[in-house]
Design a protein around this motif. Structure first.
Motif, short mmCIF file in Angstrom:
data_model
loop_
_atom_site.label_atom_id
_atom_site.label_comp_id
_atom_site.label_asym_id
_atom_site.label_seq_id
_atom_site.Cartn_x
_atom_site.Cartn_y
_atom_site.Cartn_z
N GLY A 1 42.75 21.12 26.50
CA GLY A 1 42.20 20.45 27.68
C GLY A 1 41.28 19.30 27.31
O GLY A 1 41.28 18.81 26.18
N SER A 2 40.48 18.89 28.28
CA SER A 2 39.68 17.67 28.14
C SER A 2 38.17 17.89 28.18
O SER A 2 37.41 16.94 28.22
CB SER A 2 40.06 16.68 29.25
N PHE B 1 41.24 13.88 17.42
CA PHE B 1 40.85 12.49 17.58
C PHE B 1 42.00 11.52 17.38
O PHE B 1 42.89 11.75 16.56
CB PHE B 1 39.77 12.11 16.55
N SER B 2 41.92 10.40 18.09
CA SER B 2 42.72 9.20 17.81
C SER B 2 41.74 8.05 17.73
O SER B 2 41.03 7.76 18.71
CB SER B 2 43.74 8.94 18.92
N TRP B 3 41.67 7.37 16.60
CA TRP B 3 40.65 6.34 16.41
C TRP B 3 40.83 5.14 17.33
O TRP B 3 39.87 4.43 17.63
CB TRP B 3 40.62 5.90 14.95
N GLY C 1 26.29 14.85 26.37
CA GLY C 1 26.04 14.40 27.73
C GLY C 1 25.84 12.90 27.88
O GLY C 1 25.44 12.43 28.95
N ASP C 2 26.11 12.14 26.83
CA ASP C 2 25.91 10.70 26.87
C ASP C 2 27.16 9.95 26.42
O ASP C 2 27.09 8.80 25.96
CB ASP C 2 24.73 10.30 25.98
N GLY C 3 28.30 10.61 26.56
CA GLY C 3 29.55 9.99 26.11
C GLY C 3 29.85 10.25 24.65
O GLY C 3 30.78 9.65 24.10
N SER D 1 35.50 8.71 23.77
CA SER D 1 36.63 7.79 23.97
C SER D 1 37.68 7.94 22.88
O SER D 1 38.83 7.55 23.06
CB SER D 1 36.13 6.34 24.03
N GLN D 2 37.29 8.52 21.74
CA GLN D 2 38.23 8.72 20.64
C GLN D 2 38.88 10.10 20.66
O GLN D 2 39.68 10.42 19.78
CB GLN D 2 37.51 8.53 19.30
#
Length: 230
Positions: free
Chosen positions: A161-162, A172-174, A194-196, A218-219
């Motif tokens: 999941g996410s 991961f995907s860079w 909690g900050d991305g 994001s990665q």
């Protein structure tokens, strides 16, 4: 040099004698593909990626309960921080264990090659697998040397999941890809900051070490969820 993603390719190039216990004669791992400046990521040839899901870890997570907590798994992973590969990209306990394991034989047969090819191969997924083995949580964490296959095992068993959770296995995907085929690296989540970002423990990162890192979400392609004891 750290090599984050072990591909299912076992090249038939230079033969070398590689030590494993009393010694094993096998093909040395061949030349790797495109390298990321920070992560030294290798990519899998298209012709062989399709074989990655052919074999899976034997136990399904829902069928094999464990008495190990996420905290115990993270403690074991953290105890390995600083372990480093040698100049050839090998020499770690994680690679040596995997090469001699039952799973090493299965994945060598699946992807082509020999057990000894793992001795100098990318070891981030072998590190995660080793932690599972040495904490008694292997049935929930799975074991594989190829990051994509490891993630597919979680997904196939409905445990992908996410959401970042302590002790979850993060893929991961860079470049930020979100397909399982984009996966290049794997580790353990310590916490969601909690900050991305997430805090992690990973093998074969930086200069080929086990390290604690902070990564942008994001990665992240996704997370595998072991069913740990409370």
């Amino acid at each position: 040099m750290a090599k984050h993603r072990l591909t299912p390719r076992i090249a038939k190039l230079d033969l070398a004698r590689l030590a494993l216990g009393a010694g094993v004669l096998a093909t040395a791992l061949g030349a790797h593909a495109a390298v990321n400046a920070d992560t030294h990521t290798t990519t899998a040839p298209a012709a062989t990626v399709k074989t990655a899901a052919a074999a899976k870890p034997a136990a399904k997570p829902e069928e094999a309960k464990v008495k190990v907590s996420a905290a115990q798994v993270l403690d074991t992973a953290r105890s390995q921080v600083g372990v480093k590969e040698n100049a050839q990209g090998g020499g770690t306990k994680f690679q040596q264990w995997y090469a001699s394991s039952t799973r090493g034989g299965e994945t060598a047969a699946r992807d082509g090659g020999a057990r000894a090819d793992y001795l100098n191969a990318a070891w981030c997924s072998m590190f995660v697998s080793w932690v599972g083995e040495h904490t008694g949580a292997r049935a929930q964490i799975g074991w594989d040397a190829y990051t994509v296959s490891h993630a597919k095992w979680f997904k196939d068993n409905g445990r992908f999941g996410s959401q970042a959770k302590p002790g979850s296995v993060v893929f991961f995907s860079w470049k930020g890809g979100k397909d399982l085929s984009d996966i290049q690296h794997v580790g353990f989540v310590v916490k969601d900051n909690g900050d991305g970002t997430i805090s992690t423990i990973e093998g074969n990162t930086g200069n080929g070490k086990v390290e604690e890192r902070k990564r942008p979400t994001s990665q992240v392609v996704g997370y595998g969820y072991p069913n740990y004891a409370a």
